[in-house]
Design a protein around this motif. Sequence first.
Motif, short mmCIF file in Angstrom:
data_model
loop_
_atom_site.label_atom_id
_atom_site.label_comp_id
_atom_site.label_asym_id
_atom_site.label_seq_id
_atom_site.Cartn_x
_atom_site.Cartn_y
_atom_site.Cartn_z
N THR A 371 0.84 -1.19 0.00
CA THR A 371 0.00 0.00 0.00
C THR A 371 0.88 1.25 0.00
OG1 THR A 371 -0.12 0.09 2.41
CG2 THR A 371 -1.81 -1.18 1.27
N PHE A 372 0.31 2.32 -0.53
CA PHE A 372 1.02 3.59 -0.65
C PHE A 372 0.09 4.72 -0.23
CE2 PHE A 372 1.76 7.47 -3.08
CZ PHE A 372 3.10 7.71 -2.87
N ARG A 373 0.61 5.66 0.54
CA ARG A 373 -0.13 6.87 0.86
C ARG A 373 0.85 8.00 1.10
NH1 ARG A 373 -2.64 6.28 6.95
NH2 ARG A 373 -0.71 5.70 8.02
N GLU A 374 0.35 9.23 1.12
CA GLU A 374 1.22 10.39 1.28
C GLU A 374 0.57 11.44 2.15
OE1 GLU A 374 0.82 12.96 -2.67
OE2 GLU A 374 1.19 10.83 -3.12
N SER A 375 1.41 12.28 2.74
CA SER A 375 0.95 13.36 3.61
C SER A 375 1.61 14.66 3.18
CB SER A 375 1.29 13.07 5.07
OG SER A 375 0.99 14.19 5.90
N HIS A 376 0.82 15.73 3.22
CA HIS A 376 1.35 17.06 2.88
C HIS A 376 1.26 18.01 4.06
CE1 HIS A 376 1.41 15.79 -1.33
NE2 HIS A 376 0.20 15.28 -1.13
N ASP A 377 1.00 17.48 5.25
CA ASP A 377 0.85 18.33 6.44
C ASP A 377 1.58 17.73 7.63
OD1 ASP A 377 -0.81 16.20 6.96
OD2 ASP A 377 -2.65 17.38 7.09
N ASN A 378 2.82 17.29 7.39
CA ASN A 378 3.67 16.78 8.47
C ASN A 378 3.14 15.50 9.10
OD1 ASN A 378 5.83 19.03 8.88
ND2 ASN A 378 3.88 20.14 8.79
N GLY A 379 2.36 14.72 8.35
CA GLY A 379 1.83 13.46 8.86
C GLY A 379 0.60 13.60 9.71
N ALA A 380 -0.04 14.80 9.71
CA ALA A 380 -1.29 14.98 10.45
C ALA A 380 -2.45 14.29 9.75
CB ALA A 380 -1.59 16.47 10.63
N SER A 381 -2.40 14.22 8.43
CA SER A 381 -3.42 13.50 7.66
C SER A 381 -2.74 12.83 6.48
CB SER A 381 -4.53 14.45 7.18
OG SER A 381 -4.01 15.42 6.28
N TRP A 382 -3.39 11.81 5.96
CA TRP A 382 -2.81 11.00 4.89
C TRP A 382 -3.84 10.73 3.81
CZ3 TRP A 382 2.35 9.56 5.08
CH2 TRP A 382 3.00 9.80 6.29
N SER A 383 -3.38 10.59 2.60
CA SER A 383 -4.26 10.19 1.51
C SER A 383 -4.79 8.79 1.78
CB SER A 383 -3.52 10.22 0.18
OG SER A 383 -2.42 9.31 0.21
N ALA A 384 -5.94 8.48 1.19
CA ALA A 384 -6.47 7.12 1.32
C ALA A 384 -5.46 6.13 0.76
CB ALA A 384 -7.80 7.00 0.58
N PRO A 385 -5.18 5.04 1.47
CA PRO A 385 -4.20 4.08 0.97
C PRO A 385 -4.65 3.45 -0.33
CG PRO A 385 -5.35 3.20 2.89
CD PRO A 385 -5.77 4.62 2.76
N ARG A 386 -3.74 3.35 -1.26
CA ARG A 386 -4.02 2.64 -2.51
C ARG A 386 -2.96 1.56 -2.70
NH1 ARG A 386 -2.41 7.78 -4.09
NH2 ARG A 386 -0.49 7.90 -5.32
N LEU A 387 -3.22 0.65 -3.59
CA LEU A 387 -2.36 -0.51 -3.74
C LEU A 387 -1.28 -0.22 -4.77
CD1 LEU A 387 -5.15 -3.23 -3.65
CD2 LEU A 387 -3.40 -2.81 -1.90
N ALA A 388 -0.04 -0.07 -4.28
CA ALA A 388 1.09 0.11 -5.18
C ALA A 388 1.36 -1.18 -5.95
CB ALA A 388 2.33 0.52 -4.39
N ASP A 389 1.23 -2.31 -5.29
CA ASP A 389 1.25 -3.63 -5.95
C ASP A 389 0.06 -4.40 -5.39
OD1 ASP A 389 1.60 -6.17 -6.96
OD2 ASP A 389 3.76 -6.15 -6.72
N PRO A 390 -1.00 -4.60 -6.18
CA PRO A 390 -2.21 -5.23 -5.66
C PRO A 390 -2.12 -6.74 -5.51
CG PRO A 390 -2.49 -4.72 -7.98
CD PRO A 390 -1.17 -4.14 -7.57
N GLU A 391 -1.08 -7.36 -6.09
CA GLU A 391 -0.97 -8.81 -6.01
C GLU A 391 -0.39 -9.21 -4.66
OE1 GLU A 391 -2.04 -11.12 -8.14
OE2 GLU A 391 -2.88 -9.53 -9.39
N HIS A 392 -1.09 -10.08 -3.95
CA HIS A 392 -0.56 -10.64 -2.71
C HIS A 392 0.41 -11.75 -3.07
CE1 HIS A 392 -3.22 -8.60 0.21
NE2 HIS A 392 -4.05 -8.56 -0.80
#
Length: 644
Positions: A371-392
């Motif tokens: 999973t991948f997510r990012e923050s633009h406010d010092n880690g106070a909030s994060w984008s919804a996690p999305r699957l960087a590699d969806p295959e388990h």
Amino acid sequence: MRLVPIQAGVFHMGSERDGEDADEQPVHRVSITMPFLMAVTEVTNAQYEAFDPAHKTLRGKMGFSKADDEAVVFVTYDEALAFCRWLTQKEGKPYRLPTEAEWEYTCRAGTTSDFSTGSKLATAYHKSQKTDRDPVVVSLQVGQSPTNAFGLHDMHGNVEEWCADWYGPYRAGEQINPTGRISGLYRVTRGGSHGTPVRYLRSSNRLGMLPSDKSWLVGFRVVQAEAVTSTPLPAEPATAVMQQVAQKPFVWKTVSSTKPIFMEPIRYVNKPVCTAGIPFFSHNHCPAITWCPNGDMLAAWFSTNEESGREMTILGSRLRSGKQVWDEPSEFFKVPDRNMTGTSLLHDGKGTIFHLNGVETDGDWKNLAITFRESHDNGASWSAPRLADPEHTKRNQVIAGLLQTREGWLIQAGDADPGPTGGTAIHVSKDRGQTWINPYTDPQKPEYQNGATGGLIAGIHAGVVQLKDGSLLALGRKDDLPGPDSSGPRMPMSVSHDMGKTWTYQASEFPPVWSGQRLVLFRLNEGPLLLISFTHHPDEANEGKNGLLFTGESGKTMKGYGMYAALSYDEGKTWPVKKLLTDGNYRFLNGGAWTGAFDMDATHAEPKGYLAITQTPDNLIHLVSSSQHYRFNLAWLKQLPVYP
């Protein structure tokens, strides 16, 4: 599709279990006031493919669910919803997914015990009910287990089932037709599945998944009823690591390039007070660390009772700007009832913090998605996690050390095998994490010999840096190569000139690292490459014959043991500076995880630990082991110790 009528009724939802099952608390009385029809079994392949014929290409994936009458799997939450909309339009009757409360009500079927069958689940319901590192293929034919008192099959096991609700904590007090939280990150799944210990098949056990995720463990069943209109609970508030985060940019003052600095090690993994309600388990390990634009340090690691446990969660903590004590930890990232092995953090230097994490289907760490997510406010909030590699699958055990290349690409290393050997793969994003590719295409594990190529870094838990000519250099654990003149095994060094598609291997000058140890390889702001590793494994016999010779002032040498640093000024060709990571003062410290208590003095540094590193804009180096936080600068690394 057969459906049975479910009458309105009242039941007590949840359980009084603690620990990893604390999300089943508090037990609360629930009234289901609207009768509905529920499918007797999960949706089958034949039923689903009447809606989506293309899904037939997924029949038999990993060996599962080949026949028409087996439960459909590899279906996302949104695909399950789309099936319900299609069926509604086709029949002119309202179809939807059950709410979590409706699901537990129908599973219990009037019982209050762990299972609708009592305190135990008969073998008639079992389908390889253990955590299978290599998934054991079983029939997913629906309707083969006995029905419960409501006439429903497969409510305990076979496959997990998507529910309509966003996952979130329960609220105390009596509730009428509850629908969970108004928003969230994960959708509820229920019922447990094949390849799962029986305890996760209990009526009250809660699971969850990213809505975009899918696997061989999860399907769904439908209800025929109008939508439930009760007001959902508010969204769950952020945890402490994301609260009261200052947003004012910090002014970094560069530390001296000539004055050596080595600060007192401090613990960043601090056990919370008993009343805090934080899922802090006995084993805290595998950290990542980065700096924030506001001057905070942000660390994350997994907390679990067993490394192959479903209880594993990712905790986070802050060393807030100007403070000398890390905050108590709080939950940073957790997909319910999934193993979360592997975390990576990176601040891009321009205000964006990236977070990548492994997510299992169950409780092992072999078949991970990323999973991948990012923050633009010092880690106070994060984008919804999305699957960087969806295959388990393998190759996805995330390793701390996310790298940003000179081209602006992101490179994330991931173990290519769950065992102690097997190499490291890299994942590359050329668009700041929006899409990812894996350069490794050879399904066979390469043999690590000098000059060999094969698409994998030699050794697991590898550290990776980009060299000035654009190539990649990596050092890893195990897959060791023979040293010169029969001098014993050496840590393998891997080089790629095509961004990870192929690698060449040679023995480095460094001793191997072992279990309970993870190195870091990092380019300092000032330019040199920095390796931090270990002289030997402290559990080896004849410890006195191990260790490394370190050169002090006036050329005197002394043997040292434990964590050391090495510097290279010529892109990894030579490493003229090697230094034990201690200032010589005696300390009694605890490294946590597999390390435990240790003595630090002039000749002994931390003996084990999983390492992660970052360097702040002021050029101070921040290194964390499995429990300790070290701070020092380049001038200290270059300062030769005085040996008596």
